[in-house]
Design a protein around this motif. Structure first.
Motif, PDB file in Angstrom:
ATOM      1  N   ARG A  84       0.806  -1.218   0.000  1.00  0.00           N
ATOM      2  CA  ARG A  84       0.000   0.000   0.000  1.00  0.00           C
ATOM      3  C   ARG A  84       0.844   1.275   0.000  1.00  0.00           C
ATOM      4  O   ARG A  84       0.317   2.368   0.144  1.00  0.00           O
ATOM      5  CB  ARG A  84      -0.934  -0.002   1.210  1.00  0.00           C
ATOM      6  CG  ARG A  84      -2.025  -1.063   1.064  1.00  0.00           C
ATOM      7  CD  ARG A  84      -2.893  -1.150   2.286  1.00  0.00           C
ATOM      8  NE  ARG A  84      -3.947  -2.133   2.065  1.00  0.00           N
ATOM      9  CZ  ARG A  84      -4.780  -2.558   3.010  1.00  0.00           C
ATOM     10  NH1 ARG A  84      -4.673  -2.087   4.232  1.00  0.00           N
ATOM     11  NH2 ARG A  84      -5.705  -3.450   2.742  1.00  0.00           N
ATOM     12  N   SER A  85       2.163   1.107  -0.155  1.00  0.00           N
ATOM     13  CA  SER A  85       3.031   2.279  -0.184  1.00  0.00           C
ATOM     14  C   SER A  85       2.676   3.169  -1.366  1.00  0.00           C
ATOM     15  O   SER A  85       2.497   2.694  -2.486  1.00  0.00           O
ATOM     16  CB  SER A  85       4.497   1.849  -0.303  1.00  0.00           C
ATOM     17  OG  SER A  85       5.324   2.962  -0.568  1.00  0.00           O
ATOM     18  N   HIS A  86       2.595   4.478  -1.138  1.00  0.00           N
ATOM     19  CA  HIS A  86       2.272   5.427  -2.196  1.00  0.00           C
ATOM     20  C   HIS A  86       3.315   5.435  -3.298  1.00  0.00           C
ATOM     21  O   HIS A  86       3.047   5.864  -4.415  1.00  0.00           O
ATOM     22  CB  HIS A  86       2.135   6.837  -1.617  1.00  0.00           C
ATOM     23  CG  HIS A  86       1.015   6.966  -0.644  1.00  0.00           C
ATOM     24  ND1 HIS A  86       0.874   8.062   0.186  1.00  0.00           N
ATOM     25  CD2 HIS A  86      -0.031   6.149  -0.363  1.00  0.00           C
ATOM     26  CE1 HIS A  86      -0.210   7.904   0.945  1.00  0.00           C
ATOM     27  NE2 HIS A  86      -0.763   6.751   0.629  1.00  0.00           N
ATOM     28  N   SER A  87       4.524   4.958  -2.973  1.00  0.00           N
ATOM     29  CA  SER A  87       5.595   4.970  -3.969  1.00  0.00           C
ATOM     30  C   SER A  87       5.473   3.844  -4.990  1.00  0.00           C
ATOM     31  O   SER A  87       6.100   3.894  -6.039  1.00  0.00           O
ATOM     32  CB  SER A  87       6.959   4.871  -3.274  1.00  0.00           C
ATOM     33  OG  SER A  87       7.187   5.977  -2.438  1.00  0.00           O
TER      34      SER A  87
ATOM     35  N   ASN B 225      -6.629   4.549  -3.709  1.00  0.00           N
ATOM     36  CA  ASN B 225      -5.167   4.609  -3.738  1.00  0.00           C
ATOM     37  C   ASN B 225      -4.680   5.380  -4.972  1.00  0.00           C
ATOM     38  O   ASN B 225      -3.973   4.842  -5.829  1.00  0.00           O
ATOM     39  CB  ASN B 225      -4.574   3.195  -3.723  1.00  0.00           C
ATOM     40  CG  ASN B 225      -5.067   2.333  -4.873  1.00  0.00           C
ATOM     41  OD1 ASN B 225      -6.170   2.546  -5.384  1.00  0.00           O
ATOM     42  ND2 ASN B 225      -4.274   1.366  -5.300  1.00  0.00           N
ATOM     43  N   TRP B 226      -5.022   6.662  -5.053  1.00  0.00           N
ATOM     44  CA  TRP B 226      -4.738   7.423  -6.268  1.00  0.00           C
ATOM     45  C   TRP B 226      -3.244   7.601  -6.510  1.00  0.00           C
ATOM     46  O   TRP B 226      -2.809   7.622  -7.668  1.00  0.00           O
ATOM     47  CB  TRP B 226      -5.444   8.786  -6.217  1.00  0.00           C
ATOM     48  CG  TRP B 226      -4.924   9.761  -5.210  1.00  0.00           C
ATOM     49  CD1 TRP B 226      -5.371   9.953  -3.947  1.00  0.00           C
ATOM     50  CD2 TRP B 226      -3.849  10.690  -5.392  1.00  0.00           C
ATOM     51  NE1 TRP B 226      -4.650  10.934  -3.319  1.00  0.00           N
ATOM     52  CE2 TRP B 226      -3.709  11.409  -4.178  1.00  0.00           C
ATOM     53  CE3 TRP B 226      -3.003  10.996  -6.456  1.00  0.00           C
ATOM     54  CZ2 TRP B 226      -2.744  12.401  -4.006  1.00  0.00           C
ATOM     55  CZ3 TRP B 226      -2.050  11.986  -6.287  1.00  0.00           C
ATOM     56  CH2 TRP B 226      -1.923  12.668  -5.076  1.00  0.00           C
ATOM     57  N   GLU B 227      -2.434   7.710  -5.433  1.00  0.00           N
ATOM     58  CA  GLU B 227      -0.994   7.875  -5.646  1.00  0.00           C
ATOM     59  C   GLU B 227      -0.409   6.673  -6.385  1.00  0.00           C
ATOM     60  O   GLU B 227       0.403   6.810  -7.301  1.00  0.00           O
ATOM     61  CB  GLU B 227      -0.267   8.057  -4.307  1.00  0.00           C
ATOM     62  CG  GLU B 227      -0.618   9.335  -3.583  1.00  0.00           C
ATOM     63  CD  GLU B 227      -1.655   9.107  -2.500  1.00  0.00           C
ATOM     64  OE1 GLU B 227      -2.475   8.157  -2.662  1.00  0.00           O
ATOM     65  OE2 GLU B 227      -1.663   9.856  -1.515  1.00  0.00           O
ATOM     66  N   GLN B 228      -0.842   5.463  -5.983  1.00  0.00           N
ATOM     67  CA  GLN B 228      -0.349   4.258  -6.652  1.00  0.00           C
ATOM     68  C   GLN B 228      -0.826   4.201  -8.101  1.00  0.00           C
ATOM     69  O   GLN B 228      -0.080   3.762  -8.985  1.00  0.00           O
ATOM     70  CB  GLN B 228      -0.814   3.017  -5.894  1.00  0.00           C
ATOM     71  CG  GLN B 228      -0.116   2.820  -4.566  1.00  0.00           C
ATOM     72  CD  GLN B 228      -0.534   1.515  -3.915  1.00  0.00           C
ATOM     73  OE1 GLN B 228      -1.737   1.247  -3.771  1.00  0.00           O
ATOM     74  NE2 GLN B 228       0.418   0.707  -3.531  1.00  0.00           N
ATOM     75  N   ASN B 229      -2.060   4.617  -8.343  1.00  0.00           N
ATOM     76  CA  ASN B 229      -2.575   4.615  -9.713  1.00  0.00           C
ATOM     77  C   ASN B 229      -1.797   5.577 -10.596  1.00  0.00           C
ATOM     78  O   ASN B 229      -1.488   5.277 -11.757  1.00  0.00           O
ATOM     79  CB  ASN B 229      -4.059   4.987  -9.724  1.00  0.00           C
ATOM     80  CG  ASN B 229      -4.938   4.009  -8.976  1.00  0.00           C
ATOM     81  OD1 ASN B 229      -6.008   4.361  -8.500  1.00  0.00           O
ATOM     82  ND2 ASN B 229      -4.499   2.758  -8.837  1.00  0.00           N
TER      83      ASN B 229
ATOM     84  N   GLN C  83       1.349   6.517 -10.022  1.00  0.00           N
ATOM     85  CA  GLN C  83       2.681   5.924 -10.184  1.00  0.00           C
ATOM     86  C   GLN C  83       2.671   4.863 -11.286  1.00  0.00           C
ATOM     87  O   GLN C  83       3.646   4.712 -12.016  1.00  0.00           O
ATOM     88  CB  GLN C  83       3.154   5.290  -8.868  1.00  0.00           C
ATOM     89  CG  GLN C  83       3.482   6.279  -7.757  1.00  0.00           C
ATOM     90  CD  GLN C  83       4.801   7.016  -7.950  1.00  0.00           C
ATOM     91  OE1 GLN C  83       5.391   6.989  -9.028  1.00  0.00           O
ATOM     92  NE2 GLN C  83       5.250   7.680  -6.906  1.00  0.00           N
TER      93      GLN C  83
ATOM     94  N   GLY D 255       2.043  15.583  -4.204  1.00  0.00           N
ATOM     95  CA  GLY D 255       0.905  15.810  -5.080  1.00  0.00           C
ATOM     96  C   GLY D 255       1.224  16.564  -6.353  1.00  0.00           C
ATOM     97  O   GLY D 255       0.317  17.072  -7.015  1.00  0.00           O
TER      98      GLY D 255
ATOM     99  N   SER E 229       9.765   8.427  -2.878  1.00  0.00           N
ATOM    100  CA  SER E 229       8.490   8.822  -3.483  1.00  0.00           C
ATOM    101  C   SER E 229       8.702   9.330  -4.902  1.00  0.00           C
ATOM    102  O   SER E 229       7.931   9.010  -5.814  1.00  0.00           O
ATOM    103  CB  SER E 229       7.820   9.896  -2.626  1.00  0.00           C
ATOM    104  OG  SER E 229       6.640  10.363  -3.224  1.00  0.00           O
TER     105      SER E 229
END
Length: 233
Positions: free
Chosen positions: A43-46, A124-128, A130, A143, A163
């Motif tokens: 689940r890491s945003h990176s 999980n928008w950050e992962q999407n 990425q 962001g 990140s």
């Protein structure tokens, strides 16, 4: 079957049920730490993740699947914003760096994600994002889009550097006092390592001498037992 026999069988079934339930909870508790660590990585945003996941609490909460008016339209808008961002990413040359088109498309994704969050269904928008940026010159930081390799800051924390790179992998090296340097070994930024190393300050090294994937490193830091360590990313 008389009432007494029925009562005995019912009690035995309840006893077996509670025995099985206790065993299940015991197994769950035994694996909880390992599962939590694995989930913290996935689940890491990176990390790039093309799948869209609603981010809900892991605790059992009766009635947590609450239907919300407007959730369908909000989800469609989110999907469309991701599609548009992907089109912008592939239709703009990396030679021109981050453009206004990139910024507008990213803002639309974030706005759509926050709309879902306001309805009680964060994603999980950050992962999407990425995943869309995978194998590109661009990274995600606070962001916003940044160039992963150009106009690098002189200093950055390990957490922020990973990140930008879109990874959870970093490197650590030990030495005993002022003695010889040990091997450089890879680590992952799980929850425990994030607490220990996430805020370590990294400095931009001489690109002519640094490994290509280790442009940043920390100073030598105390590490107990007479040793020192430094971090690379």
């Amino acid at each position: 079957m008389n009432q007494a026999v029925f009562g005995i069988e019912r009690e035995r079934r309840l006893e077996l049920y509670h025995e099985r339930l206790a065993a299940s909870l015991e197994r769950q508790a035994a694996s909880e730490k390992a599962v939590a660590e694995a989930l913290s990585l996935t689940r890491s945003h990176s990390l790039a993740r093309a799948s869209i996941e609603f981010v809900s609490t892991e605790e059992f909460v009766p009635g947590r699947w609450v239907p919300t008016a407007g959730i369908g339209e909000a989800f469609e808008t989110y999907i469309q914003s991701l599609q548009n961002l992907e089109q912008v990413r592939f239709s703009n040359s990396a030679l021109f760096g981050v453009t206004d088109n990139h910024r507008v498309a990213l803002k639309a994704v974030i706005d759509a994600a926050f709309r879902l969050k306001s309805l009680g269904w964060p994603v999980n928008w950050e992962q999407n994002v990425q995943a869309i940026l995978d194998v590109s010159e661009f990274g995600l930081h606070n962001g916003e889009f940044v160039d992963r390799y150009q106009e690098l800051p002189r200093e950055v924390t390990l957490k922020d550097r990973l990140s930008i790179l879109g990874t959870v992998t970093f490197y650590r090296q030990y030495r005993a006092g002022d003695g010889p340097e040990g091997a450089i070994k890879a680590l992952v930024l799980n929850d425990e390592n994030s607490v220990a190393y996430g805020e370590v300050l990294l400095h931009l090294t001489n690109e002519a001498t640094a490994r290509k994937h280790m442009l940043f490193r920390s100073e030598w830091l105390p590490s107990g037992r007479g040793r020192q360590m430094r971090i690379f990313a």
